[in-house]
Design a protein around this motif. Structure first.
Motif, PDB file in Angstrom:
ATOM      1  N   ALA A 155       0.833  -1.201   0.000  1.00  0.00           N
ATOM      2  CA  ALA A 155       0.000   0.000   0.000  1.00  0.00           C
ATOM      3  C   ALA A 155       0.867   1.250   0.000  1.00  0.00           C
ATOM      4  N   ALA A 156       1.945   1.231   0.798  1.00  0.00           N
ATOM      5  CA  ALA A 156       2.831   2.402   0.875  1.00  0.00           C
ATOM      6  C   ALA A 156       3.514   2.630  -0.473  1.00  0.00           C
ATOM      7  N   GLU A 157       3.953   1.551  -1.095  1.00  0.00           N
ATOM      8  CA  GLU A 157       4.658   1.714  -2.372  1.00  0.00           C
ATOM      9  C   GLU A 157       3.689   2.087  -3.498  1.00  0.00           C
ATOM     10  N   ARG A 158       2.408   1.921  -3.249  1.00  0.00           N
ATOM     11  CA  ARG A 158       1.406   2.368  -4.217  1.00  0.00           C
ATOM     12  C   ARG A 158       0.876   3.750  -3.845  1.00  0.00           C
ATOM     13  N   GLY A 159       1.547   4.393  -2.883  1.00  0.00           N
ATOM     14  CA  GLY A 159       1.259   5.796  -2.664  1.00  0.00           C
ATOM     15  C   GLY A 159       0.527   6.171  -1.385  1.00  0.00           C
ATOM     16  N   ARG A 160       0.174   5.189  -0.560  1.00  0.00           N
ATOM     17  CA  ARG A 160      -0.566   5.587   0.633  1.00  0.00           C
ATOM     18  C   ARG A 160       0.349   5.798   1.832  1.00  0.00           C
ATOM     19  N   LYS A 161      -0.156   6.539   2.782  1.00  0.00           N
ATOM     20  CA  LYS A 161       0.586   6.752   4.019  1.00  0.00           C
ATOM     21  C   LYS A 161       0.027   5.759   5.039  1.00  0.00           C
ATOM     22  N   VAL A 162       0.824   4.758   5.336  1.00  0.00           N
ATOM     23  CA  VAL A 162       0.324   3.592   6.050  1.00  0.00           C
ATOM     24  C   VAL A 162       1.009   3.417   7.396  1.00  0.00           C
ATOM     25  N   VAL A 163       0.263   2.944   8.379  1.00  0.00           N
ATOM     26  CA  VAL A 163       0.895   2.468   9.608  1.00  0.00           C
ATOM     27  C   VAL A 163       0.424   1.030   9.844  1.00  0.00           C
ATOM     28  N   VAL A 164       1.414   0.172  10.139  1.00  0.00           N
ATOM     29  CA  VAL A 164       1.097  -1.226  10.448  1.00  0.00           C
ATOM     30  C   VAL A 164       1.232  -1.408  11.957  1.00  0.00           C
ATOM     31  N   LEU A 165       0.154  -1.867  12.574  1.00  0.00           N
ATOM     32  CA  LEU A 165       0.174  -2.136  14.013  1.00  0.00           C
ATOM     33  C   LEU A 165       0.272  -3.642  14.200  1.00  0.00           C
ATOM     34  N   THR A 166       1.426  -4.106  14.703  1.00  0.00           N
ATOM     35  CA  THR A 166       1.552  -5.545  14.932  1.00  0.00           C
ATOM     36  C   THR A 166       1.470  -5.815  16.428  1.00  0.00           C
ATOM     37  N   ILE A 167       0.980  -6.969  16.751  1.00  0.00           N
ATOM     38  CA  ILE A 167       0.740  -7.260  18.157  1.00  0.00           C
ATOM     39  C   ILE A 167       1.903  -8.041  18.759  1.00  0.00           C
ATOM     40  N   ASP A 168       2.267  -9.122  18.132  1.00  0.00           N
ATOM     41  CA  ASP A 168       3.313  -9.954  18.721  1.00  0.00           C
ATOM     42  C   ASP A 168       4.105 -10.599  17.599  1.00  0.00           C
ATOM     43  N   PRO A 169       4.821  -9.799  16.819  1.00  0.00           N
ATOM     44  CA  PRO A 169       5.448 -10.352  15.624  1.00  0.00           C
ATOM     45  C   PRO A 169       6.661 -11.209  15.958  1.00  0.00           C
ATOM     46  N   ALA A 170       6.936 -12.165  15.101  1.00  0.00           N
ATOM     47  CA  ALA A 170       8.182 -12.904  15.215  1.00  0.00           C
ATOM     48  C   ALA A 170       9.320 -11.897  15.051  1.00  0.00           C
ATOM     49  N   ARG A 196      -6.108   5.924  14.881  1.00  0.00           N
ATOM     50  CA  ARG A 196      -7.116   6.450  13.957  1.00  0.00           C
ATOM     51  C   ARG A 196      -7.429   7.907  14.283  1.00  0.00           C
ATOM     52  N   ALA A 197      -7.494   8.201  15.581  1.00  0.00           N
ATOM     53  CA  ALA A 197      -7.859   9.547  16.009  1.00  0.00           C
ATOM     54  C   ALA A 197      -6.789  10.564  15.638  1.00  0.00           C
ATOM     55  N   ARG A 198      -5.540  10.091  15.473  1.00  0.00           N
ATOM     56  CA  ARG A 198      -4.466  11.037  15.169  1.00  0.00           C
ATOM     57  C   ARG A 198      -4.537  11.554  13.747  1.00  0.00           C
ATOM     58  N   GLU A 199      -5.280  10.874  12.894  1.00  0.00           N
ATOM     59  CA  GLU A 199      -5.458  11.334  11.508  1.00  0.00           C
ATOM     60  C   GLU A 199      -4.136  11.577  10.786  1.00  0.00           C
ATOM     61  N   GLU A 200      -3.088  10.875  11.183  1.00  0.00           N
ATOM     62  CA  GLU A 200      -1.790  11.067  10.537  1.00  0.00           C
ATOM     63  C   GLU A 200      -1.603  10.125   9.363  1.00  0.00           C
ATOM     64  N   TRP A 201      -2.361   9.056   9.350  1.00  0.00           N
ATOM     65  CA  TRP A 201      -2.187   8.040   8.314  1.00  0.00           C
ATOM     66  C   TRP A 201      -3.488   7.883   7.541  1.00  0.00           C
ATOM     67  N   ASP A 202      -3.382   7.553   6.268  1.00  0.00           N
ATOM     68  CA  ASP A 202      -4.641   7.333   5.584  1.00  0.00           C
ATOM     69  C   ASP A 202      -5.017   5.852   5.505  1.00  0.00           C
ATOM     70  N   LEU A 203      -4.104   5.001   5.995  1.00  0.00           N
ATOM     71  CA  LEU A 203      -4.473   3.579   6.102  1.00  0.00           C
ATOM     72  C   LEU A 203      -3.781   2.954   7.311  1.00  0.00           C
ATOM     73  N   ILE A 204      -4.569   2.277   8.134  1.00  0.00           N
ATOM     74  CA  ILE A 204      -4.014   1.545   9.273  1.00  0.00           C
ATOM     75  C   ILE A 204      -4.226   0.059   9.011  1.00  0.00           C
ATOM     76  N   VAL A 205      -3.133  -0.698   9.029  1.00  0.00           N
ATOM     77  CA  VAL A 205      -3.262  -2.150   8.876  1.00  0.00           C
ATOM     78  C   VAL A 205      -2.920  -2.772  10.227  1.00  0.00           C
ATOM     79  N   VAL A 206      -3.820  -3.594  10.749  1.00  0.00           N
ATOM     80  CA  VAL A 206      -3.590  -4.139  12.087  1.00  0.00           C
ATOM     81  C   VAL A 206      -3.729  -5.653  12.053  1.00  0.00           C
ATOM     82  N   ASP A 207      -2.829  -6.334  12.755  1.00  0.00           N
ATOM     83  CA  ASP A 207      -3.067  -7.769  12.904  1.00  0.00           C
ATOM     84  C   ASP A 207      -3.555  -8.018  14.318  1.00  0.00           C
ATOM     85  N   THR A 208      -4.347  -9.045  14.487  1.00  0.00           N
ATOM     86  CA  THR A 208      -5.016  -9.267  15.762  1.00  0.00           C
ATOM     87  C   THR A 208      -4.160 -10.148  16.657  1.00  0.00           C
TER      88      THR A 208
END
Lengths: 460, 329
Positions: free
Chosen positions: A76-91, A177-189
């Motif tokens: 998504a970022a490389e296609r032009g969006r400003k993205v934040v990925v929220l990971t919970i417990d990544p390897a 989301r409330a910070r409105e800094e990113w236009d896409l938030i990707v979250v894993d559960t």
């Protein structure tokens, strides 16, 4: 009876993704009942859609949720969006691939996002205790905050009672989301016990905080010890008495102090939990259920699909990871094995003529020595001494192909049973990578496969 | 071999299947085992093709040689009401507590209480004896929470004993901890020959050891056959494609010329996987723990598959008395 002869009719068997691509040609013997196409999930359309602000990846443990979330973020970022990925417990190494090896609860800019018109990628790892502490600090005056943070009950609760992680993930999502800094938030559960936990977290916390029991616990502390007890009827005092005996008096006092100290914050918790829940139901959110083509994972996926529908949560589709295909699919497993057999027989006849050392050169039995712990397989140097005949080599290729085709058939059967339950769910199939993902280029490769998995027939 | 066998592992590694196969393997020769489930998923019932398990020990399978496998899905709420009944003879008052939300509070919100109840119930089954003073179950196998949470789950009794400093919960927590930290217990971690599960296994072992919990074995699940190695492949990619095509034709495969490339590419992926698996085996060998290996079952795991896995475990020494590869102790 022409079912599943094209990738398009196959709901996205990976096409054109190297050796793993290919189309499935197996015609079903059970008649043409499932000839209709499984809708394709177009992940590129999803991540390009400016109205989509949140993508939630959910699924059972070990299916590649975090990898999927990270790969979508990179793409998504490389296609032009400003993205934040929220990971919970990544390897660890996956986190490092995005340059977030510190658990500091703050989104960090990921370096190396490239391409014309590229946007930005930020990534963060959830620190649930830190998130909880910050809420306390933000909503209570200094003295009260300190009282809460030092309370042993709070310390145990915030470090991880069942549900804290789920709730804090929701809380953090709401904050981002409330910070409105990113236009896409990707979250894993979070790796929950079940689908229920993530969706239920806000409600459960809410009902806990509004519960009669909490009010009861608070009463004595609020009204100052014994005076409060007068308002409790006999049953209630017996109950707190029982719990006191069961848990120990100190424990109950700690809880009461904690609850009293948190009292002023409860309204805020509840309101935000409800707001986040509504945010998840809103049209700007898309849920992706992630699974692998295995029975348990798809059973869990079916359950997720049903739960999301029941909660009015917008499901975008199913991401099916680690799917196998074959470009040599017209050669069936049976044919391949028969051919390998005939070569084996031929080999035996020629044994005296062809110069060969140990007959098994290059071919190994399943799991050389199962009981021998985890000793590495014999070194390659050892095998170098033995010339491999073309017959052996070809027989090996054929057996390998038979194994692949059996796996493809098995995966298809599992997918068919999911499709029978939920024919309406769009699917993208991600071709299996031979190894793990450690860096951005690995995540890009997964992103490519996510996209091509949903390509219509003939697009390659 | 330890009587309490705790089976954990990263999500997706098949720990429930392994726990069930272990329960079957240990039940041979007329022994009786109990498999306990603590996460309310009913995975055990599904594996054995049975109806959902109630909060009640019931026989779920008969092992070769007349042994029996019992199963129990532990429900924290019911376990708490059990305790209340045991200690306070509460009867109807228990229901009143439930109505008020106190039971809900204690089992879902109060930190650790839930885990104490779950491990407590399992430990009770481990220690339970019949009138002849024999253990009711030869082995108790727990389908435990995943690697990421296992140390916290098992160690929570320590924490609760600190929070609830007196009272039955405190005593209960301490009693459970004595069993869990003794040689009577072995915690096994299930992994696949892939990087992430192996890394998580190594981390999990370090955590368990730091908490002084007895680590048992590393169980490598879903091991796939190695059909071709890198050497054979190098030969294949070097100039022998025409010969391979001819050989394919001779073996009765039509249109072989077009098949060589995809077949060789599949072999290349296979070789890459074999090399990665070899690396992971080296990492596992470095952990210095005994192991079991279980094959990938092509057709998925049903009752027949469980028997096959149980047989594989027995061949590798599971349930062969105190000798052999006795784990953990």
């Amino acid at each position: 009876m022409t079912a599943r002869t094209k990738a398009g009719a196959d709901g996205g068997t990976p096409t054109g993704a190297g050796a793993d691509g290919g189309t499935r040609t197996k015609a079903r013997a059970d008649g043409g009942t499932r000839t209709e196409a499984v809708p394709a999930l177009d992940t590129d359309a999803l991540i390009d859609d400016p109205d989509i602000r949140i993508i939630v990846c959910c699924g059972s443990g070990g299916v590649g949720k975090t990898t999927t979330a990270a790969a979508l973020g990179v793409r998504a970022a490389e296609r032009g969006r400003k993205v934040v990925v929220l990971t919970i417990d990544p390897a660890r190494r996956l986190a490092q691939s995005m340059g977030i090896d510190s658990l500091d609860n703050v989104p960090r800019r990921v370096k190396g996002i490239e391409g014309e018109g590229a946007g930005e990628l930020h990534a963060m790892m959830l620190d649930m205790k830190r998130t909880f502490d910050e809420i306390v600090e933000a909503h209570a005056d200094a003295e009260r905050a300190r009282a809460i943070l030092e309370n042993p009950f709070y310390q145990s609760l915030s470090a991880g009672f069942a549900g804290t992680q789920e709730y804090m993930a929701m809380e953090k999502l709401g904050q981002l989301r409330a910070r409105e800094e990113w236009d896409l938030i990707v979250v894993d559960t979070p790796p929950s016990r079940s689908a229920l936990d993530f969706l239920d977290a806000p409600k459960r916390l809410g009902s806990f905080l509004d519960g009669r029991f909490i009010k009861l616990l608070m009463a004595p502390a609020k009204m100052g010890g014994r005076a409060g007890m007068k308002f409790l009827n006999v049953g209630m005092s017996m109950m707190t008495g029982t719990l006191g005996k069961l848990l120990g008096g100190q424990f109950l006092r700690d809880v009461q102090t904690f609850v009293a100290a948190m009292d002023t914050m409860f309204g805020g918790f509840r309101t935000r939990a409800d707001a986040t829940y509504k945010l998840l139901q809103a049209p700007g959110t898309a849920f992706l259920v992630v699974a692998t083509p295995e029975r348990d994972a798809l059973r869990e996926a079916a359950y997720f699909v049903e739960r999301l529908a029941a909660e009015d949560m917008p499901l975008a589709g199913l991401v099916l990871n680690r799917v196998h295909g074959s470009e040599a699919a017209r050669l069936s497993a049976e044919q391949a094995l028969a051919a390998a057999e005939s070569l084996g027989a031929e080999n035996l006849e020629n044994d005296g003529i062809v110069d060969q050392a140990a007959g098994k050169a290059g071919l190994r039995e399943p799991a050389d020595s199962p009981a021998a712990g985890h000793a590495p397989a014999p070194s390659e140097a050892e095998a170098d001494r033995r010339p491999v005949t073309t017959e052996e080599l070809t027989a090996g290729l054929l057996r390998l192909h038979a194994e692949r085709m059996q796996m493809v058939a098995r995966e298809q059967d599992t997918r068919d049973s999911f499709t029978a339950l939920h024919p309406e769910v769009p699917v993208t199939a991600v071709a299996a990578l031979p190894g793990d993902v450690h860096d951005l280029s690995g995540l890009r490769a997964v992103g490519d496969r996510l996209a091509t998995g949903s390509a219509p027939a003939g697009a390659v | 071999m330890s009587r309490f066998q705790v089976v954990s592992g990263k999500g997706g590694t098949g720990k429930t299947t392994v726990a069930a196969a272990l329960a079957l393997a240990l039940a041979t020769e007329g022994r009786r085992t109990l498999i306990v489930e603590v996460e309310g998923r009913q995975g055990i019932a599904q594996l054995f093709g049975a109806d959902s398990l109630p909060y009640e020990e019931r026989r779920i399978a008969v092992a070769p040689g007349g042994g029996e496998v019992y199963a129990l899905a532990i429900d924290a709420e019911l376990a708490l009401l059990d305790y209340l009944q045991m200690f306070y003879k509460l009867g109807g008052a228990g229901r009143a507590l439930k109505k008020l939300g106190a039971i809900d509070f204690a089992t879902t919100i109060a930190p650790g209480v839930r885990d104490v109840l779950l491990t407590g119930k399992a430990c009770e089954a481990v220690r339970r004896k019949d009138r002849q003073n024999r253990f009711v179950y030869d082995y108790v196998i727990m389908d435990a929470p995943p690697t990421g949470r296992i140390t916290r789950f098992l160690n929570v009794n320590d924490e609760v004993a600190g929070l609830a400093r007196i009272g039955p919960i405190h005593n209960q927590a301490q009693a459970v901890m004595r069993v869990l930290k003794s040689p009577e217990t072995a915690v096994h971690l299930v992994t696949l020959l892939e990087e992430m599960p192996v890394q998580e296994t190594a981390d999990g072992i370090a955590e368990l050891r730091a908490a002084e919990l007895p680590v048992g074995r590393v169980i490598v699940n879903m091991v796939r056959p190695q059909l071709l190695d890198g050497d054979a492949l190098r030969t294949a990619s070097g100039g022998r494609r025409k010969e391979i095509a001819k050989t394919l034709t001779r073996a009765g495969v039509t249109g072989s010329a077009a098949l060589v490339r995809p077949l060789v590419e599949q072999a290349a992926e296979h070789a890459q996987r074999v090399a990665l698996e070899r690396e992971q085996r080296t990492v596992l060998a470095g952990l210095g723990l005994p192991g079991y290996e279980l094959p990938l079952l092509g057709e998925g795991v049903d009752r027949a598959g469980l028997d096959e896995l149980a047989a594989a475990l027995r061949e590798q020494g599971a349930g062969q008395g105190e000798s052999g590869r006795g784990a953990g102790s």
